[in-house]
Scaffold this active site. Structure first.
Site, PDB file in Angstrom:
ATOM      1  N   ALA A  79      61.943  53.874  46.268  1.00 46.00           N
ATOM      2  CA  ALA A  79      61.878  51.740  45.489  1.00 46.00           C
ATOM      3  C   ALA A  79      61.129  51.262  46.273  1.00 46.00           C
ATOM      4  O   ALA A  79      60.099  50.699  45.403  1.00 46.00           O
ATOM      5  CB  ALA A  79      62.926  51.373  44.680  1.00 46.00           C
ATOM      6  N   THR A 132      57.276  48.696  44.702  1.00 47.26           N
ATOM      7  CA  THR A 132      57.987  47.456  44.762  1.00 47.26           C
ATOM      8  C   THR A 132      56.865  46.274  44.491  1.00 47.26           C
ATOM      9  O   THR A 132      56.669  45.564  43.809  1.00 47.26           O
ATOM     10  CB  THR A 132      58.502  46.562  45.540  1.00 47.26           C
ATOM     11  OG1 THR A 132      57.818  46.856  47.175  1.00 47.26           O
ATOM     12  CG2 THR A 132      59.896  47.527  44.945  1.00 47.26           C
ATOM     13  N   HIS A 168      65.088  63.147  41.970  1.00 52.44           N
ATOM     14  CA  HIS A 168      66.488  61.976  40.450  1.00 52.44           C
ATOM     15  C   HIS A 168      64.995  61.829  39.021  1.00 52.44           C
ATOM     16  O   HIS A 168      64.971  61.632  38.405  1.00 52.44           O
ATOM     17  CB  HIS A 168      65.998  61.213  41.157  1.00 52.44           C
ATOM     18  CG  HIS A 168      66.756  60.300  42.747  1.00 52.44           C
ATOM     19  ND1 HIS A 168      67.079  58.967  43.187  1.00 52.44           N
ATOM     20  CD2 HIS A 168      68.384  61.693  43.082  1.00 52.44           C
ATOM     21  CE1 HIS A 168      68.021  59.410  43.637  1.00 52.44           C
ATOM     22  NE2 HIS A 168      69.061  61.069  44.198  1.00 52.44           N
ATOM     23  N   CYS A 214      66.107  66.468  24.269  1.00 54.87           N
ATOM     24  CA  CYS A 214      67.240  66.611  23.089  1.00 54.87           C
ATOM     25  C   CYS A 214      68.571  67.824  23.586  1.00 54.87           C
ATOM     26  O   CYS A 214      68.703  68.630  24.524  1.00 54.87           O
ATOM     27  CB  CYS A 214      66.877  68.276  21.857  1.00 54.87           C
ATOM     28  SG  CYS A 214      68.466  67.578  20.695  1.00 54.87           S
ATOM     29  N   CYS A 258      69.171  71.139  21.323  1.00 57.40           N
ATOM     30  CA  CYS A 258      68.984  72.348  21.045  1.00 57.40           C
ATOM     31  C   CYS A 258      67.999  72.037  22.574  1.00 57.40           C
ATOM     32  O   CYS A 258      67.288  73.356  22.771  1.00 57.40           O
ATOM     33  CB  CYS A 258      68.117  72.502  20.113  1.00 57.40           C
ATOM     34  SG  CYS A 258      66.642  71.077  19.798  1.00 57.40           S
ATOM     35  N   CYS A 309      67.074  67.880  14.867  1.00 50.88           N
ATOM     36  CA  CYS A 309      68.070  68.742  15.151  1.00 50.88           C
ATOM     37  C   CYS A 309      69.502  67.225  15.145  1.00 50.88           C
ATOM     38  O   CYS A 309      70.397  68.134  14.313  1.00 50.88           O
ATOM     39  CB  CYS A 309      68.800  69.935  16.155  1.00 50.88           C
ATOM     40  SG  CYS A 309      69.049  69.361  17.422  1.00 50.88           S
ATOM     41  N   SER A 358      66.616  53.234  50.953  1.00 47.42           N
ATOM     42  CA  SER A 358      67.183  52.872  52.046  1.00 47.42           C
ATOM     43  C   SER A 358      68.321  53.014  52.461  1.00 47.42           C
ATOM     44  O   SER A 358      68.975  53.168  53.453  1.00 47.42           O
ATOM     45  CB  SER A 358      67.864  51.249  51.373  1.00 47.42           C
ATOM     46  OG  SER A 358      68.854  52.113  49.992  1.00 47.42           O
TER      47      SER A 358
HETATM   48  P1  CNA Z   1      67.032  50.962  47.567  1.00 46.76           P
HETATM   49  O1  CNA Z   1      67.784  51.228  48.359  1.00 46.76           O
HETATM   50  O2  CNA Z   1      66.658  50.087  46.680  1.00 46.76           O
HETATM   51  O3  CNA Z   1      65.957  50.995  49.373  1.00 46.76           O
HETATM   52  C1  CNA Z   1      64.279  50.659  48.812  1.00 46.76           C
HETATM   53  C2  CNA Z   1      63.956  50.347  50.312  1.00 46.76           C
HETATM   54  O4  CNA Z   1      62.592  49.002  50.559  1.00 46.76           O
HETATM   55  C3  CNA Z   1      65.009  48.505  51.156  1.00 46.76           C
HETATM   56  O5  CNA Z   1      65.138  48.621  51.761  1.00 46.76           O
HETATM   57  C4  CNA Z   1      64.269  47.397  50.597  1.00 46.76           C
HETATM   58  O6  CNA Z   1      63.741  46.220  51.808  1.00 46.76           O
HETATM   59  C5  CNA Z   1      62.432  48.418  51.445  1.00 46.76           C
HETATM   60  N1  CNA Z   1      61.362  47.900  50.122  1.00 46.76           N
HETATM   61  C6  CNA Z   1      60.716  47.004  48.963  1.00 46.76           C
HETATM   62  N2  CNA Z   1      59.775  47.048  48.653  1.00 46.76           N
HETATM   63  C7  CNA Z   1      59.647  46.822  50.762  1.00 46.76           C
HETATM   64  C8  CNA Z   1      58.213  46.635  50.990  1.00 46.76           C
HETATM   65  N3  CNA Z   1      57.099  46.697  50.229  1.00 46.76           N
HETATM   66  N4  CNA Z   1      57.761  47.452  52.306  1.00 46.76           N
HETATM   67  C9  CNA Z   1      58.852  47.608  53.001  1.00 46.76           C
HETATM   68  N5  CNA Z   1      60.026  48.305  52.364  1.00 46.76           N
HETATM   69  C10 CNA Z   1      60.452  47.720  51.248  1.00 46.76           C
HETATM   70  O7  CNA Z   1      65.997  52.829  47.034  1.00 46.76           O
HETATM   71  P2  CNA Z   1      66.061  53.811  47.270  1.00 46.76           P
HETATM   72  O8  CNA Z   1      64.824  54.770  46.164  1.00 46.76           O
HETATM   73  O9  CNA Z   1      65.888  54.178  48.682  1.00 46.76           O
HETATM   74  O10 CNA Z   1      67.940  54.403  46.567  1.00 46.76           O
HETATM   75  C11 CNA Z   1      67.931  53.938  45.285  1.00 46.76           C
HETATM   76  C12 CNA Z   1      67.608  54.483  44.160  1.00 46.76           C
HETATM   77  C13 CNA Z   1      67.091  53.750  43.618  1.00 46.76           C
HETATM   78  C14 CNA Z   1      66.662  56.596  43.897  1.00 46.76           C
HETATM   79  O11 CNA Z   1      67.939  56.528  43.489  1.00 46.76           O
HETATM   80  C15 CNA Z   1      66.025  55.420  43.360  1.00 46.76           C
HETATM   81  O12 CNA Z   1      65.279  56.509  41.718  1.00 46.76           O
HETATM   82  C16 CNA Z   1      66.145  54.532  42.195  1.00 46.76           C
HETATM   83  N6  CNA Z   1      65.258  53.621  42.307  1.00 46.76           N
HETATM   84  C17 CNA Z   1      63.742  53.991  41.393  1.00 46.76           C
HETATM   85  C18 CNA Z   1      62.390  53.421  41.668  1.00 46.76           C
HETATM   86  C19 CNA Z   1      60.820  54.015  40.504  1.00 46.76           C
HETATM   87  O13 CNA Z   1      61.581  54.814  40.351  1.00 46.76           O
HETATM   88  N7  CNA Z   1      60.447  53.038  40.713  1.00 46.76           N
HETATM   89  C20 CNA Z   1      63.616  51.868  40.807  1.00 46.76           C
HETATM   90  C21 CNA Z   1      64.070  51.255  41.048  1.00 46.76           C
HETATM   91  C22 CNA Z   1      64.820  52.475  41.934  1.00 46.76           C
END
Ligand code: CNA
Length: 253
Positions: free
Chosen positions: A23, A27, A123, A131, A134, A157, A194
């Site tokens: 994620a 951000t 994911h 669906c 079906c 369906c 994370s």
């Molecule tokens: P997480 O656990 O939220 O970790 C994200 C990490 O990125 C954290 O440690 C943050 O501090 C760090 N972080 C955030 N922004 C920045 C930045 N700009 N620079 C440096 N570090 C940064 O997310 P994970 O992906 O590890 O796991 C959690 C789930 C949330 C996963 O299954 C994702 O699919 C799911 N998710 C997806 C989305 C998306 O599709 N964009 C958004 C939110 C959650």
């Protein structure tokens, strides 16, 4: 930044690169993570957020999920790929001496929109929908057209349509391929995760070559089972601008 130079050198030396993204890479595109202080669960004010992506609850009553999904789609569709998404796409295109495989935990489709082709969405993703009775497939546009007139979009369906996102209680996608890719790469790059969500968090433990992690904030090292060679605790886009510069210096020489 010594870490940027070190990563640029590791990229230049590598033949097989795997990037595991989370994620945090999205951000800066305006897509918040789920559980952080500005996370989607809070900004969209959902009750019992963990349950939103529970498959049993979805099958019993999908209306709560779809109230959430409307807001999520609005945010994700407005987002544009970030510097880091574009860096990875460029690397795949420009460096034919390397293979670059992206394993993403994200569902936003930004890697593909940046131009990356070799992407595994462990994911799932928002682009495809199907669906639950079906199995007919629906594009995102078709889903949204149905959502415009129905609280819970249904197939002809009468089956409920579900986005191809992996819910809690469902198996992740292509895990064996991910482990195989990790075990064969010479550079594993973890970006914006994370490393708390298993089994995705186990993937870097299969990497035998260099392991680099780019993440601000705490990571969970329990599932790594090996040391990190390059730890870059910087804002992701800023860091990849530096890596790009350092790589350009290497390729000029
Ligand atoms: P997480 O656990 O939220 O970790 C994200 C990490 O990125 C954290 O440690 C943050 O501090 C760090 N972080 C955030 N922004 C920045 C930045 N700009 N620079 C440096 N570090 C940064 O997310 P994970 O992906 O590890 O796991 C959690 C789930 C949330 C996963 O299954 C994702 O699919 C799911 N998710 C997806 C989305 C998306 O599709 N964009 C958004 C939110 C959650």
């Amino acid at each position: 930044m010594g870490e940027a130079k070190a990563l640029a050198k590791a990229i230049a030396d590598a033949r097989r690169i795997v990037a595991l993204t989370g994620a945090g890479i999205s951000t800066s595109a305006g897509i918040p993570d789920f559980r952080g202080p500005n996370g989607i669960y809070r900004t969209l004010k959902v009750r019992d957020p963990e349950g939103i992506f529970d498959i049993r609850r979805f099958m019993a009553d999908p209306s709560e999920f779809y109230r959430f999904h409307r807001g999520l789609l609005e945010i994700m569709e407005k987002a544009e790929p970030t510097k880091a998404h574009r860096f990875l796409a460029e690397l795949e295109k420009a460096r034919k001496d390397k293979t670059v495989t992206i394993i993403t935990q994200n569902v936003d489709g930004l890697h593909q929109r940046a131009g990356s082709e070799n992407v595994i969405e462990i994911h799932g993703g928002i682009a495809k929908n199907f669906c639950t009775i079906c199995g007919r497939g629906f594009s995102l546009k078709e889903l949204k057209d149905l959502m415009a007139t129905q609280d819970v979009p249904r197939c002809g369906c009468s089956g409920v349509i579900k986005p191809d996102i992996v819910f809690f209680g469902e198996a992740v996608k292509d895990l064996d391929v991910c482990f195989e890719e990790a075990s064969r790469c010479d550079l594993m790059l973890v970006i914006g995760s994370s490393l708390n969500v298993t089994p995705a968090a186990l993937i870097p433990s299969y990497a035998r070559g260099t392991l680099a992690v780019v993440n601000l904030g705490e990571i969970n090292r329990v599932y790594l089972g090996r040391p990190i060679d390059i730890m870059a605790e910087f804002p992701i886009d800023q860091f990849f601008s530096q890596v790009e510069q350092a790589l350009a210096d290497i390729y000029v020489d």
